[in-house]
Design a protein around this motif. Structure first.
Motif, PDB file in Angstrom:
ATOM      1  N   ASP A   2       0.817  -1.223   0.000  1.00  0.00           N
ATOM      2  CA  ASP A   2       0.000   0.000   0.000  1.00  0.00           C
ATOM      3  C   ASP A   2       0.846   1.266   0.000  1.00  0.00           C
ATOM      4  O   ASP A   2       0.321   2.374   0.117  1.00  0.00           O
TER       5      ASP A   2
ATOM      6  N   ARG B  14       3.394   2.159   2.158  1.00  0.00           N
ATOM      7  CA  ARG B  14       3.877   2.697   3.430  1.00  0.00           C
ATOM      8  C   ARG B  14       5.344   2.357   3.665  1.00  0.00           C
ATOM      9  O   ARG B  14       5.768   1.227   3.489  1.00  0.00           O
TER      10      ARG B  14
ATOM     11  N   SER C  69      -0.025   4.834   9.736  1.00  0.00           N
ATOM     12  CA  SER C  69      -1.104   5.690   9.230  1.00  0.00           C
ATOM     13  C   SER C  69      -1.767   6.488  10.341  1.00  0.00           C
ATOM     14  O   SER C  69      -2.083   7.671  10.173  1.00  0.00           O
TER      15      SER C  69
ATOM     16  N   GLU D  26      -9.011  10.379   4.988  1.00  0.00           N
ATOM     17  CA  GLU D  26      -9.254   9.943   3.614  1.00  0.00           C
ATOM     18  C   GLU D  26      -7.971   9.430   2.974  1.00  0.00           C
ATOM     19  O   GLU D  26      -7.987   8.466   2.200  1.00  0.00           O
ATOM     20  N   ASP D  27      -6.841  10.038   3.325  1.00  0.00           N
ATOM     21  CA  ASP D  27      -5.557   9.620   2.763  1.00  0.00           C
ATOM     22  C   ASP D  27      -5.199   8.192   3.160  1.00  0.00           C
ATOM     23  O   ASP D  27      -4.582   7.459   2.382  1.00  0.00           O
TER      24      ASP D  27
ATOM     25  N   GLY E  59      -7.358   5.782   4.573  1.00  0.00           N
ATOM     26  CA  GLY E  59      -8.477   4.859   4.739  1.00  0.00           C
ATOM     27  C   GLY E  59      -8.278   3.510   4.085  1.00  0.00           C
ATOM     28  O   GLY E  59      -8.800   2.491   4.566  1.00  0.00           O
ATOM     29  N   GLY E  60      -7.522   3.458   2.991  1.00  0.00           N
ATOM     30  CA  GLY E  60      -7.318   2.195   2.295  1.00  0.00           C
ATOM     31  C   GLY E  60      -6.039   1.473   2.679  1.00  0.00           C
ATOM     32  O   GLY E  60      -5.712   0.446   2.066  1.00  0.00           O
ATOM     33  N   ASN E  61      -5.313   1.954   3.667  1.00  0.00           N
ATOM     34  CA  ASN E  61      -4.036   1.358   4.021  1.00  0.00           C
ATOM     35  C   ASN E  61      -4.202   0.068   4.825  1.00  0.00           C
ATOM     36  O   ASN E  61      -5.140  -0.074   5.616  1.00  0.00           O
ATOM     37  N   ALA E  62      -3.250  -0.824   4.656  1.00  0.00           N
ATOM     38  CA  ALA E  62      -3.351  -2.144   5.273  1.00  0.00           C
ATOM     39  C   ALA E  62      -3.264  -2.086   6.790  1.00  0.00           C
ATOM     40  O   ALA E  62      -3.896  -2.895   7.480  1.00  0.00           O
TER      41      ALA E  62
ATOM     42  N   ALA F 201      -6.667  -1.184   8.024  1.00  0.00           N
ATOM     43  CA  ALA F 201      -7.548  -2.348   7.863  1.00  0.00           C
ATOM     44  C   ALA F 201      -7.301  -3.375   8.955  1.00  0.00           C
ATOM     45  O   ALA F 201      -8.253  -3.958   9.513  1.00  0.00           O
TER      46      ALA F 201
ATOM     47  N   GLU G  76     -10.155  -4.634  11.466  1.00  0.00           N
ATOM     48  CA  GLU G  76     -10.573  -6.041  11.414  1.00  0.00           C
ATOM     49  C   GLU G  76     -10.377  -6.745  12.744  1.00  0.00           C
ATOM     50  O   GLU G  76     -11.131  -7.657  13.098  1.00  0.00           O
TER      51      GLU G  76
END
Length: 241
Positions: free
Chosen positions: A49, A51, A81, A93-94, A96-99, A102, A106
């Protein structure tokens, strides 16, 4: 107005709280302070992702800053993040999709509804300077402390309004900078693993402009604690025969 004598304030703070770890100064700025070296550890290969950073998380800079003063930029903090958000480098927003985000969601360690409520540095800094308090090249925004339970007790005695916080540990930095609040964090597992922080330690953040005020209140609280300790020690002797 001349800058405070941070070496003297450092000595007082250490003495009043009995600190085993040096207080560090944290300063957010648009310009890099002169004659201060950047933190120059190599960056590992990025994750899928994207990082990477100079350290696993920005809180790791706290451990190195007890020994020397250095400058960091956004990229240096980029592996974490959450820390990048609390320190004003990125938006929700920057990241939000980072592992890493997640993984935290989770696991149930944090929920998405909590994220927007996190304290954050409001204006993106170009630089963050870290280092021992006596060496600070400018008036710091935040003084970070490593505390044990007794030291947190004394700080709480001095400041009844003291905020006790949990995860993520790094959000006490914007609480001190933006809200001018003195805060203690019991820590978070993410930071404890990444920094190697002792299970017996927690952290505290004092707004730089309030340092002298906090020290004055610590003097009063410490004097009262010493009187109570003397009384309790004498009273306890009746049970020691």
């Amino acid at each position: 107005m001349p800058s405070p004598d941070y070496a003297a304030l450092d000595t007082e703070l250490r003495s009043l709280l009995g600190l085993q770890t040096a207080p560090i100064a944290i300063t957010f700025s648009d310009q890099a302070p002169p004659d201060t070296a950047p933190y120059d550890a190599p960056m590992p290969s990025p994750t899928p992702d994207g990082r990477t950073g100079r350290v696993p998380a920005g809180c790791v800079f706290w451990t190195h800053a007890t020994e020397r003063t250095f400058i960091t930029v956004a990229a240096d903090h980029g592996n974490c993040s959450v820390g990048s958000v609390t320190h004003g480098f990125k938006t929700l927003e920057d990241v939000g999709g980072n592992a890493d985000v997640a993984a935290l969601l989770e696991s149930g360690w944090v929920t998405m509804d909590i994220m927007p409520t996190l304290p954050m540095v409001q204006q993106r800094p170009n630089f963050i300077t870290y280092g021992p308090l006596p060496e600070t090249p400018s008036d710091p925004d935040v003084i970070l402390l490593r505390l044990n339970a007794r030291q947190a007790m004394v700080l709480s005695d001095a400041l009844p309004e003291l905020r006790f916080e949990g995860k993520p540990q790094c959000h006490i930095i914007p609480m001190a900078k933006e809200g001018q609040e003195v805060a203690v964090s019991v820590g978070c597992m993410l930071s404890r693993v990444r920094t190697g922080m002792s299970n017996n330690e927690m952290t505290g953040a004092i707004p730089g402009p309030r340092l002298a005020e906090v020290i004055d209140k610590l003097k009063t609280a410490s004097a009262a604690d010493n009187l109570v300790a003397a009384y309790a020690s004498e009273d306890k002797q009746r049970f020691d025969v």
